[in-house]
Write an enzyme that holds these catalytic residues in place. Structure first.
Site, PDB file in Angstrom:
ATOM      1  N   HIS A 130      51.165 -41.716   2.551  1.00  0.00           N
ATOM      2  CA  HIS A 130      50.345 -42.854   1.891  1.00  0.00           C
ATOM      3  C   HIS A 130      51.508 -43.456   1.210  1.00  0.00           C
ATOM      4  O   HIS A 130      51.326 -44.898   1.113  1.00  0.00           O
ATOM      5  CB  HIS A 130      49.330 -42.395   1.074  1.00  0.00           C
ATOM      6  CG  HIS A 130      48.418 -43.231   0.696  1.00  0.00           C
ATOM      7  ND1 HIS A 130      48.296 -44.021  -0.676  1.00  0.00           N
ATOM      8  CD2 HIS A 130      47.417 -44.142   1.616  1.00  0.00           C
ATOM      9  CE1 HIS A 130      47.291 -44.912  -0.562  1.00  0.00           C
ATOM     10  NE2 HIS A 130      46.926 -45.105   0.810  1.00  0.00           N
ATOM     11  N   HIS A 151      48.122 -51.761   3.900  1.00  0.00           N
ATOM     12  CA  HIS A 151      47.245 -52.183   3.185  1.00  0.00           C
ATOM     13  C   HIS A 151      47.015 -53.640   3.500  1.00  0.00           C
ATOM     14  O   HIS A 151      48.003 -54.290   3.914  1.00  0.00           O
ATOM     15  CB  HIS A 151      47.155 -51.863   1.825  1.00  0.00           C
ATOM     16  CG  HIS A 151      47.341 -50.356   1.640  1.00  0.00           C
ATOM     17  ND1 HIS A 151      48.197 -49.631   1.629  1.00  0.00           N
ATOM     18  CD2 HIS A 151      46.156 -49.656   1.466  1.00  0.00           C
ATOM     19  CE1 HIS A 151      48.002 -48.319   1.708  1.00  0.00           C
ATOM     20  NE2 HIS A 151      46.654 -48.256   1.361  1.00  0.00           N
ATOM     21  N   HIS A 160      44.043 -45.936   7.972  1.00  0.00           N
ATOM     22  CA  HIS A 160      43.430 -44.630   7.085  1.00  0.00           C
ATOM     23  C   HIS A 160      42.576 -43.800   8.208  1.00  0.00           C
ATOM     24  O   HIS A 160      42.467 -42.393   7.778  1.00  0.00           O
ATOM     25  CB  HIS A 160      42.681 -45.342   5.919  1.00  0.00           C
ATOM     26  CG  HIS A 160      43.371 -45.836   5.063  1.00  0.00           C
ATOM     27  ND1 HIS A 160      43.993 -46.932   5.020  1.00  0.00           N
ATOM     28  CD2 HIS A 160      43.841 -45.356   3.853  1.00  0.00           C
ATOM     29  CE1 HIS A 160      44.740 -47.203   3.969  1.00  0.00           C
ATOM     30  NE2 HIS A 160      44.749 -46.004   3.142  1.00  0.00           N
ATOM     31  N   HIS A 287      36.291 -50.446  -2.292  1.00  0.00           N
ATOM     32  CA  HIS A 287      37.275 -49.391  -1.935  1.00  0.00           C
ATOM     33  C   HIS A 287      38.239 -49.644  -2.963  1.00  0.00           C
ATOM     34  O   HIS A 287      38.620 -48.444  -3.616  1.00  0.00           O
ATOM     35  CB  HIS A 287      37.810 -49.928  -0.587  1.00  0.00           C
ATOM     36  CG  HIS A 287      39.591 -49.017  -0.656  1.00  0.00           C
ATOM     37  ND1 HIS A 287      40.437 -50.010  -0.860  1.00  0.00           N
ATOM     38  CD2 HIS A 287      39.888 -47.918  -0.451  1.00  0.00           C
ATOM     39  CE1 HIS A 287      41.617 -49.215  -0.816  1.00  0.00           C
ATOM     40  NE2 HIS A 287      41.219 -47.732  -0.578  1.00  0.00           N
ATOM     41  N   HIS A 291      39.026 -46.718  -6.422  1.00  0.00           N
ATOM     42  CA  HIS A 291      40.217 -46.337  -7.033  1.00  0.00           C
ATOM     43  C   HIS A 291      40.575 -46.714  -8.265  1.00  0.00           C
ATOM     44  O   HIS A 291      41.139 -45.528  -8.999  1.00  0.00           O
ATOM     45  CB  HIS A 291      41.363 -47.156  -6.069  1.00  0.00           C
ATOM     46  CG  HIS A 291      41.802 -46.527  -4.769  1.00  0.00           C
ATOM     47  ND1 HIS A 291      42.620 -45.303  -4.559  1.00  0.00           N
ATOM     48  CD2 HIS A 291      41.381 -46.712  -3.504  1.00  0.00           C
ATOM     49  CE1 HIS A 291      42.752 -45.003  -3.393  1.00  0.00           C
ATOM     50  NE2 HIS A 291      41.977 -45.824  -2.738  1.00  0.00           N
ATOM     51  N   PHE A 308      48.603 -46.985  -5.383  1.00  0.00           N
ATOM     52  CA  PHE A 308      48.788 -46.568  -3.949  1.00  0.00           C
ATOM     53  C   PHE A 308      49.838 -45.584  -4.075  1.00  0.00           C
ATOM     54  O   PHE A 308      49.746 -44.479  -3.239  1.00  0.00           O
ATOM     55  CB  PHE A 308      49.250 -47.736  -3.344  1.00  0.00           C
ATOM     56  CG  PHE A 308      48.149 -48.745  -2.899  1.00  0.00           C
ATOM     57  CD1 PHE A 308      46.893 -48.285  -2.330  1.00  0.00           C
ATOM     58  CD2 PHE A 308      48.355 -49.994  -3.061  1.00  0.00           C
ATOM     59  CE1 PHE A 308      45.777 -48.966  -2.282  1.00  0.00           C
ATOM     60  CE2 PHE A 308      47.376 -50.846  -2.750  1.00  0.00           C
ATOM     61  CZ  PHE A 308      46.055 -50.705  -2.427  1.00  0.00           C
ATOM     62  N   HIS A 321      38.233 -41.969   1.177  1.00  0.00           N
ATOM     63  CA  HIS A 321      38.493 -42.686   2.377  1.00  0.00           C
ATOM     64  C   HIS A 321      37.528 -42.239   3.696  1.00  0.00           C
ATOM     65  O   HIS A 321      37.151 -43.048   4.766  1.00  0.00           O
ATOM     66  CB  HIS A 321      39.928 -42.602   2.862  1.00  0.00           C
ATOM     67  CG  HIS A 321      40.523 -43.843   2.271  1.00  0.00           C
ATOM     68  ND1 HIS A 321      40.639 -44.891   2.883  1.00  0.00           N
ATOM     69  CD2 HIS A 321      41.064 -43.797   0.956  1.00  0.00           C
ATOM     70  CE1 HIS A 321      41.253 -45.754   2.240  1.00  0.00           C
ATOM     71  NE2 HIS A 321      41.443 -45.221   1.187  1.00  0.00           N
TER      72      HIS A 321
HETATM   73 CU1  C2O Z   1      45.542 -46.558   1.295  1.00  0.00          CU
HETATM   74 CU2  C2O Z   1      42.446 -46.340  -0.517  1.00  0.00          CU
HETATM   75  O1  C2O Z   1      44.265 -46.745  -0.081  1.00  0.00           O
END
Ligand code: C2O
Length: 546
Positions: A130, A151, A160, A287, A291, A308, A321
């Site tokens: 990631h 992203h 993802h 989303h 985070h 990230f 995810h």
């Molecule tokens: Cu690669 Cu939730 O981000």
């Protein structure tokens, strides 16, 4: 004579060149979004950059991040459905699984965490995958001056999905159980207990636990899908439902929902208002919201989930995810207006990524092969509580058009870029914006407000919320009503090359206008609300059919 003659002809050549030069620049300008259009190809893993990063909060510090991926001895292979035939499995909601399942899930992560760091299947390397593709460890294949980023574009959902697929296969093989599957964190469930951190991930000392989380947001704290939302739990729940409604239900086009084009040559660190792609509403709204809500705001990098680089060091990441992945299927198959379609551009379908399989072999996959979850053996149960946001009915707070009152109060009209310089938004900014003069063509579906050329520095968390017909909106305004358009949450980034952002933002405003009863107005009042301390500017506002 000969000398002056050749000088003369040189001058002539230069004069003749001018139209060609300007023609060439015009071409460049208008062709900018698709320069050297080609799908993203797999990078050369031997060419890896150490990312130089700096802290985003607290005392300044520079970090050198190594998320370079191990290169297996065996050569990479191409994915095929026949070779990777998967047992059909149903990913369950994390708050619904049994104690036995939690024990098995914990055991799977214990095994993964016990592998040596340089094993491609180790939890450490899994997290680095990631970091590598979000923090610019690799350059784009065929374009060594532009960094690869998964992203902020149409790559986000497919990349993802594949990431979960291989992560899950590795866990299955470590357990020796091909029926094992990831769970999903059902944070969109506002009634049956999904909207708190799942109990299985908050048991101190287990392999599913991560201490780098916001300690104020442990259960029973209710998830805030817009991290700055305020009010009691009932107010939060309604605001969450509206964010889900806007990010999934009314985001009817693929670009609104999953983000725009990203091809070989697309440079996110150097975009202009003409070619400023940004991910869709699902990514930048709920989303990113989850985070930021999960990460620890007292740590310099808001670890783990809030940046990230470290997000996938928290096992809850994969459950988060899985829900994002589930929502992609919801958007596609289960919306009241019927099935929706993904992008069908070949630069989307043919984009390629690398992942490691359960034998630590590097596998090349395509976006095309990710689009049908059932072919990957993955499905999700239907959750009754989805209906709460699918059928959410945001109340209308305003009364008729707010344009005349706004004009009388001195609020100006703003058009498309370029305007006379950039416009700083402060904490709240209102403008009157014209709606398209011609009727909506049959080919278009959405009435889109484009916030053009928004610029900011991602040093700390910033969000931008949009409102229509609500000139007095502030960061404290309740966002459960029909005047709310949605929020873009900007995760701070540690990468110094990537802190500056220029992007075009898009909200579909048709449903809002209809609910308020202003769908036939020639002008509407738009208000943008910024939270955070970073200055934010835009270059224009435009409403168009897409
Ligand atoms: Cu690669 Cu939730 O981000």
């Amino acid at each position: 004579m000969a000398t002056s003659g050749s000088r003369g002809s040189l001058l002539l050549q230069a004069a003749q060149l001018i139209p060609f030069v300007s023609f060439f620049f015009t071409l460049l300008l208008f062709a900018a979004p698709t320069v050297s259009a080609a799908p993203i190809r797999v990078p050369d893993l031997r060419e890896c950059e150490l990312a130089v990063d700096a802290s985003v909060t607290g005392p300044p510090m520079t970090l050198t991040l190594n998320c370079c991926l191990p290169i297996p001895p065996q050569s990479p292979i191409n994915f095929s459905f026949s070779q990777y035939n998967s047992e059909p499995r149903v990913r369950q909601a994390a708050h619904k699984v049994s104690e036995d399942y939690i024990a098995k899930y914990t055991r799977a992560y214990e095994l993964m965490k016990a592998l040596p760091d340089d094993d491609p299947r180790s939890f450490y390397t899994q997290a680095d995958i990631h970091c590598a593709f979000c923090n610019f460890a690799y350059m784009q294949a065929g374009n060594s001056s532009v960094a690869l980023q998964v992203h902020f574009s149409w790559l986000f959902l497919p990349w993802h999905r594949w990431y979960l697929y291989w992560h899950e296969r590795i866990l299955q093989s470590l357990l020796g159980d091909p029926t094992f599957s990831l769970v999903f964190w059902n944070w969109d469930d506002q009634r049956d207990g999904g909207n708190v951190m799942p109990d299985m991930f908050v048991r101190n000392g287990t392999a599913l636990y991560d201490e780098n989380r916001n300690q104020n947001n442990l259960p029973p704290a209710v998830v805030r899908l817009r991290p700055n939302s305020t009010g009691n739990d009932t107010a939060i729940v309604n605001q969450n439902l509206n964010d889900m409604y806007l990010d999934v239900v009314t985001a009817i086009t693929a670009e609104l929902f999953m983000g725009g084009a990203y091809r070989t040559g697309t440079d996110l660190t150097n975009s202009t208002v003409l070619d400023a792609p940004l991910g869709g509403l699902l990514e930048n709204g709920v989303h990113n919201g989850v985070h930021v809500w999960t990460g620890d705001p007292n740590l310099p990098l808001i670890q783990d989930m809030g940046t990230f680089t470290t997000a996938a060091r928290d096992p809850i990441f994969f459950a988060h995810h899985s829900n994002v992945d589930r929502l992609w299927d919801k958007w596609k198959y289960d919306m009241p207006d019927g099935p929706r379609t993904d992008h069908n551009d070949s630069d989307f379908l043919d984009a390629e990524f690398y992942f490691y399989d359960e034998t630590a072999t590097l596998v090349k996959v395509t976006v095309r092969d990710s689009l049908d979850n059932s072919k990957l053996g993955v499905s999700y149960p239907t959750m009754d509580t989805d209906e709460l946001w699918i059928n959410y009915n945001p109340p209308v707070m305003s009364n008729g058009s707010a344009v005349n009152a706004a004009r009388a109060a001195g609020i100006a009209t703003m058009g498309a870029a370029p305007q006379n310089g950039t416009i700083f938004l402060g904490s709240s900014f209102s403008a009157i914006v014209e709606t398209p003069s011609s009727p909506q063509p049959d080919t278009s579906k959405a009435t889109v407000l484009v916030i053009q050329g928004l610029e900011l520095t991602r040093n700390s968390f910033v969000s931008m919320s949009g409102f229509i017909n609500l000139p007095f909106a502030t960061a404290l305004t309740d966002t459960s009503s029909a005047e709310y358009l949605g929020t873009f949450n900007f995760i701070p980034t540690t990468n110094i090359n990537f802190r500056h952002l220029t992007a075009n933002f898009k909200f579909d405003i048709a449903d809002n206008m209809q609910r308020i009863g202003i769908e036939n107005e020639t002008e509407v009042l738009i208000t943008l609300v910024i939270t955070g301390v970073e200055p934010v500017s835009i270059q224009g506002l435009l409403i168009e059919y897409e």
